[in-house]
Scaffold this motif. Structure first.
Motif, PDB file in Angstrom:
ATOM      1  N   ARG A  73       0.839  -1.198   0.000  1.00 11.27           N
ATOM      2  CA  ARG A  73       0.000   0.000   0.000  1.00 11.27           C
ATOM      3  C   ARG A  73       0.874   1.247   0.000  1.00 11.27           C
ATOM      4  NH1 ARG A  73      -3.492  -1.351   5.182  1.00 11.27           N
ATOM      5  NH2 ARG A  73      -1.404  -1.867   5.890  1.00 11.27           N
ATOM      6  N   ARG A  79      -7.633  -0.241   1.155  1.00 11.32           N
ATOM      7  CA  ARG A  79      -8.701  -0.864   1.936  1.00 11.32           C
ATOM      8  C   ARG A  79      -9.896  -1.027   1.009  1.00 11.32           C
ATOM      9  NH1 ARG A  79      -6.485  -0.560   6.851  1.00 11.32           N
ATOM     10  NH2 ARG A  79      -5.584   1.393   7.585  1.00 11.32           N
ATOM     11  N   TRP A 103      -4.601  10.245   1.825  1.00 12.72           N
ATOM     12  CA  TRP A 103      -4.147   9.474   2.975  1.00 12.72           C
ATOM     13  C   TRP A 103      -2.765   9.934   3.416  1.00 12.72           C
ATOM     14  CZ3 TRP A 103       0.145   6.106   2.624  1.00 12.72           C
ATOM     15  CH2 TRP A 103       0.481   5.515   3.848  1.00 12.72           C
ATOM     16  N   ARG A 107      -1.891  11.037   7.130  1.00 13.63           N
ATOM     17  CA  ARG A 107      -1.048  10.069   7.846  1.00 13.63           C
ATOM     18  C   ARG A 107       0.108  10.785   8.552  1.00 13.63           C
ATOM     19  NH1 ARG A 107      -0.534   4.580   9.536  1.00 13.63           N
ATOM     20  NH2 ARG A 107       1.643   4.363   9.983  1.00 13.63           N
ATOM     21  N   THR A 275     -10.405  -0.345  20.388  1.00  9.85           N
ATOM     22  CA  THR A 275      -9.318  -1.311  20.260  1.00  9.85           C
ATOM     23  C   THR A 275      -8.595  -1.531  21.591  1.00  9.85           C
ATOM     24  OG1 THR A 275      -8.060   0.584  19.519  1.00  9.85           O
ATOM     25  CG2 THR A 275      -8.790  -0.954  17.813  1.00  9.85           C
ATOM     26  N   SER A 279      -8.883  -4.656  24.352  1.00  6.57           N
ATOM     27  CA  SER A 279      -7.675  -5.420  24.715  1.00  6.57           C
ATOM     28  C   SER A 279      -7.507  -5.454  26.231  1.00  6.57           C
ATOM     29  CB  SER A 279      -6.427  -4.801  24.067  1.00  6.57           C
ATOM     30  OG  SER A 279      -6.617  -4.714  22.670  1.00  6.57           O
ATOM     31  N   ALA A 380      -1.309  -8.004  14.505  1.00 11.34           N
ATOM     32  CA  ALA A 380      -2.351  -7.429  15.364  1.00 11.34           C
ATOM     33  C   ALA A 380      -2.493  -5.922  15.149  1.00 11.34           C
ATOM     34  CB  ALA A 380      -2.050  -7.723  16.824  1.00 11.34           C
ATOM     35  N   PHE A 381      -1.398  -5.255  14.774  1.00  9.51           N
ATOM     36  CA  PHE A 381      -1.452  -3.819  14.510  1.00  9.51           C
ATOM     37  C   PHE A 381      -1.281  -3.532  13.024  1.00  9.51           C
ATOM     38  CE2 PHE A 381      -0.221  -3.999  19.008  1.00  9.51           C
ATOM     39  CZ  PHE A 381      -1.042  -3.030  19.569  1.00  9.51           C
ATOM     40  N   GLY A 382      -1.491  -4.543  12.177  1.00 15.27           N
ATOM     41  CA  GLY A 382      -1.302  -4.370  10.749  1.00 15.27           C
ATOM     42  C   GLY A 382       0.168  -4.444  10.391  1.00 15.27           C
ATOM     43  N   ALA A 383       0.526  -3.952   9.206  1.00 13.11           N
ATOM     44  CA  ALA A 383       1.927  -3.959   8.766  1.00 13.11           C
ATOM     45  C   ALA A 383       2.075  -2.985   7.609  1.00 13.11           C
ATOM     46  CB  ALA A 383       2.327  -5.369   8.309  1.00 13.11           C
ATOM     47  N   ARG A 386       0.735   1.469   6.413  1.00 18.21           N
ATOM     48  CA  ARG A 386      -0.481   1.853   7.143  1.00 18.21           C
ATOM     49  C   ARG A 386      -0.558   1.160   8.509  1.00 18.21           C
ATOM     50  NH1 ARG A 386      -5.288   3.510   3.126  1.00 18.21           N
ATOM     51  NH2 ARG A 386      -5.837   4.601   5.046  1.00 18.21           N
ATOM     52  N   CYS A 388      -0.579   0.479  12.353  1.00 22.73           N
ATOM     53  CA  CYS A 388      -1.316   1.308  13.325  1.00 22.73           C
ATOM     54  C   CYS A 388      -0.411   2.386  13.947  1.00 22.73           C
ATOM     55  CB  CYS A 388      -1.868   0.432  14.441  1.00 22.73           C
ATOM     56  SG  CYS A 388      -2.620   1.405  15.757  1.00 22.73           S
TER      57      CYS A 388
HETATM   58  C1  HEM Z   1      -4.695  -2.481  21.116  1.00 21.23           C
HETATM   59  C2  HEM Z   1      -4.958  -1.394  20.444  1.00 21.23           C
HETATM   60  C3  HEM Z   1      -4.975  -1.247  18.957  1.00 21.23           C
HETATM   61  C4  HEM Z   1      -4.989  -2.211  17.978  1.00 21.23           C
HETATM   62  C5  HEM Z   1      -4.991  -3.726  18.150  1.00 21.23           C
HETATM   63  C6  HEM Z   1      -4.989  -1.509  16.708  1.00 21.23           C
HETATM   64  C7  HEM Z   1      -4.978  -2.138  15.485  1.00 21.23           C
HETATM   65  C8  HEM Z   1      -4.969  -1.469  14.272  1.00 21.23           C
HETATM   66  C9  HEM Z   1      -4.931  -2.126  12.988  1.00 21.23           C
HETATM   67  C10 HEM Z   1      -4.900  -3.624  12.759  1.00 21.23           C
HETATM   68  C11 HEM Z   1      -4.940  -1.147  12.049  1.00 21.23           C
HETATM   69  C12 HEM Z   1      -4.886  -1.350  10.533  1.00 21.23           C
HETATM   70  C13 HEM Z   1      -3.434  -1.370  10.153  1.00 21.23           C
HETATM   71  C14 HEM Z   1      -3.166  -1.697   8.707  1.00 21.23           C
HETATM   72  O1  HEM Z   1      -4.043  -1.505   7.863  1.00 21.23           O
HETATM   73  O2  HEM Z   1      -2.024  -2.149   8.422  1.00 21.23           O
HETATM   74  C15 HEM Z   1      -4.974   0.131  12.719  1.00 21.23           C
HETATM   75  C16 HEM Z   1      -4.989   1.354  12.085  1.00 21.23           C
HETATM   76  C17 HEM Z   1      -5.091   2.558  12.735  1.00 21.23           C
HETATM   77  N1  HEM Z   1      -5.056   2.771  14.104  1.00 21.23           N
HETATM   78 FE1  HEM Z   1      -4.898   1.321  15.516  1.00 21.23          FE
HETATM   79  N2  HEM Z   1      -4.991  -0.159  16.934  1.00 21.23           N
HETATM   80  C18 HEM Z   1      -4.978   0.054  18.288  1.00 21.23           C
HETATM   81  C19 HEM Z   1      -4.949   1.276  18.944  1.00 21.23           C
HETATM   82  C20 HEM Z   1      -4.973   2.511  18.332  1.00 21.23           C
HETATM   83  C21 HEM Z   1      -4.931   3.787  19.006  1.00 21.23           C
HETATM   84  C22 HEM Z   1      -4.807   3.965  20.508  1.00 21.23           C
HETATM   85  C23 HEM Z   1      -5.017   4.763  18.047  1.00 21.23           C
HETATM   86  C24 HEM Z   1      -5.006   6.264  18.168  1.00 21.23           C
HETATM   87  C25 HEM Z   1      -5.413   6.959  19.132  1.00 21.23           C
HETATM   88  C26 HEM Z   1      -5.088   4.096  16.770  1.00 21.23           C
HETATM   89  C27 HEM Z   1      -5.180   4.747  15.565  1.00 21.23           C
HETATM   90  C28 HEM Z   1      -5.181   4.108  14.341  1.00 21.23           C
HETATM   91  C29 HEM Z   1      -5.286   4.823  13.071  1.00 21.23           C
HETATM   92  C30 HEM Z   1      -5.423   6.347  12.897  1.00 21.23           C
HETATM   93  C31 HEM Z   1      -5.227   3.845  12.059  1.00 21.23           C
HETATM   94  C32 HEM Z   1      -5.282   4.080  10.552  1.00 21.23           C
HETATM   95  C33 HEM Z   1      -3.875   4.162   9.982  1.00 21.23           C
HETATM   96  C34 HEM Z   1      -3.823   4.334   8.476  1.00 21.23           C
HETATM   97  O3  HEM Z   1      -4.758   3.938   7.798  1.00 21.23           O
HETATM   98  O4  HEM Z   1      -2.811   4.867   8.002  1.00 21.23           O
HETATM   99  N3  HEM Z   1      -5.054   2.740  16.973  1.00 21.23           N
HETATM  100  N4  HEM Z   1      -4.981  -0.081  14.087  1.00 21.23           N
END
Ligand code: HEM
Length: 441
Positions: A73, A79, A103, A107, A275, A279, A380-383, A386, A388
């Protein structure tokens, strides 16, 4: 671009038998989608297809091809198109649902606002919210009733996100506010619409959707308040640099539309709240289910904190190795985001399967992680680009809350409590979780 040779087309893939017209739609429940797809991966193998109406969806349950797509990406994959259109139509279109150049711009600001230096400078916000959470849990412990700890964690994470990203102290932890219930209704609405076989909401608005839309309208009023306050602060201190994500958007040279500012405020709240709160809720469930784990976490917290109730600085919050390991493992096993939705922007080949441009793909992040012991391959947080941007914030605030919980309370499940179930509503929650809390001295 991915350039492997194709050995199979979509038509060659195995998958569950469906019905003409409906495909597999009748076998799926929106709030158990991830469980059904994981079950099908067991039955049909890690790459299979199913259909919702006329839409064919290819599912990948192995870490390497999912990682490869995520890393391609923004130019090779995006997406799902429906994510952008549904978020846009609901007025919550921001960095999560944007693509391409839009984006990239958003970003940069999100990453800056959530970077580690910024978080450490503002640890006082996490500390203050942890102290409030302690007070709220103390009251619950004294009441002695089965307690909805997930809601308390939701208030905790919403307060931290709003305070850090917009400089606004919501204080949903201590104040009677419906904001949190409003937030809780939005992602399930998004989830229903994204996975719907057709845009049903253009024909009829079911009561659940109506309630969620009313909540969204209330949230827009609240968000207008944050934006008004931020504009007021900027006008009062015009020479100061932006202090958070919202101020960066309002002060950016390339100006952001009001829709983008609104969309991003809501995106951050939605992404940051559920999220991390889910957790933490699952971690408290593991604690309640395992006295041995609880003892390890308590001993660590008592050794580090002594008689103090919570970590007062980021250096102390970083010392909880067992709490950190417990959280990471929980996030792996009870992934808040067990499904990743992807779409190729060109014809391509992944895992030996030919994917025509626009094919709907789902990556089973939790299922695939089972074989990804190497942290670099975990999902778990993507890769990729993009990944997280909130990961470090999530782990820091969760560590602070967990250390406080373990130090001050014994957590148990109420006798005869119903089984806690995984529920999917774009994120995955611990449905039915209630705990009993007992204060430690
Ligand atoms: C345990 C907690 C969390 C998990 C498991 C999680 C997981 C994820 C995952 C799987 C994605 C998609 C990543 C991808 O497409 O590669 C994501 C995107 C994102 N997360 Fe988290 N997240 C968590 C907490 C947070 C927190 C605390 C914030 C901000 C306050 C946050 C903000 C975002 C944003 C803005 C995106 C979009 C990024 C993009 O599209 O460039 N996340 N998260």
């Amino acid at each position: 671009m991915l350039t492997e040779a194709a050995t199979r087309t979509l038509a060659d893939l195995p998958g569950p038998r469906g019905l003409p017209g409906a495909g597999n739609a009748l076998q799926l429940k929106a709030d158990r989608l991830h469980l059904k797809l994981e079950e099908w991966a067991q039955a049909h193998g890690p790459i299979f297809r199913f259909a919702i109406g006329r839409r064919t969806i290819v599912v990948f349950g192995e870490a390497d091809p999912i990682n490869a797509m995520l890393r391609e990406r923004p130019d090779g994959f995006r997406r799902w198109t429906e994510i952008e259109s549904v978020f846009r139509e609901l007025g919550i279109h921001g960095v999560f649902s944007s693509e391409g150049a839009d984006w990239k711009r958003q970003r940069r600001l999100a990453v800056t606002a959530l970077n580690t230096d910024h978080l450490r400078r503002y640890y006082e916000i996490i500390r203050a919210c942890t102290e409030r959470l302690h007070g709220v849990l103390e009251t619950a412990a004294r009441a002695g009733e089965p307690y909805d700890i997930q809601s308390a964690f939701m208030a905790y994470t919403a307060d931290i996100t709003a305070w850090l990203a917009f400089g606004y102290d919501l204080n949903t932890l201590e104040r009677e506010t419906e904001l949190q219930q409003h937030l809780e209704r939005v992602l399930p609405l998004v989830s229903r619409r994204i996975s719907a076989p057709f845009p049903y909401w253009r024909i009829v608005t079911p009561p659940k959707d109506r309630a969620a839309l009313r909540s969204l309208a209330e949230l827009r009023v609240a968000v207008a308040q944050f934006i008004g306050q931020a504009r007021g602060r900027i006008a009062a201190h015009p020479d100061e640099p932006p202090r958070n994500f919202l101020e960066s958007m309002l002060l950016a040279e390339e100006s952001y539309t009001d829709e983008e500012v609104f969309g991003n405020v809501l995106t951050m709240l939605l992404a940051g709240e559920d999220t991390t709160a889910h957790s933490l809720a699952w971690t408290s469930w593991y604690m309640a289910s395992s006295p041995a784990l609880q003892e390890i976490l308590f001993t660590e917290a008592r050794d580090i904190l002594g008689q103090d109730t919570h970590a007062r600085d980021p250096q102390t919050a970083d010392r909880f190795e067992h709490a950190d390991a417990t959280l990471r493992e929980t996030i792996r096993m009870k992934s808040a985001a067990p499904l990743l939705f992807l779409e190729p922007l060109h014809d391509t080949t992944v895992g030996g399967v030919e994917l025509p441009k626009g094919t709907h793909v789902i990556g089973l992040s939790r299922y695939a992680e089972a074989d990804a012991a190497d942290e670099k391959r975990q999902l778990a947080f993507g890769a990729g680009p993009r990944f997280c941007p909130g990961r470090n914030l999530a782990l820091l605030e969760a560590r602070s809350a967990l250390a406080m919980l373990a130090r001050n309370f014994e957590v148990s499940l109420p006798p005869n409590a119903p089984e806690v179930e995984e529920r999917f509503g774009f994120t995955m929650s611990a449905h039915g979780l209630k705990v009993l809390l007992r204060e430690r001295r």
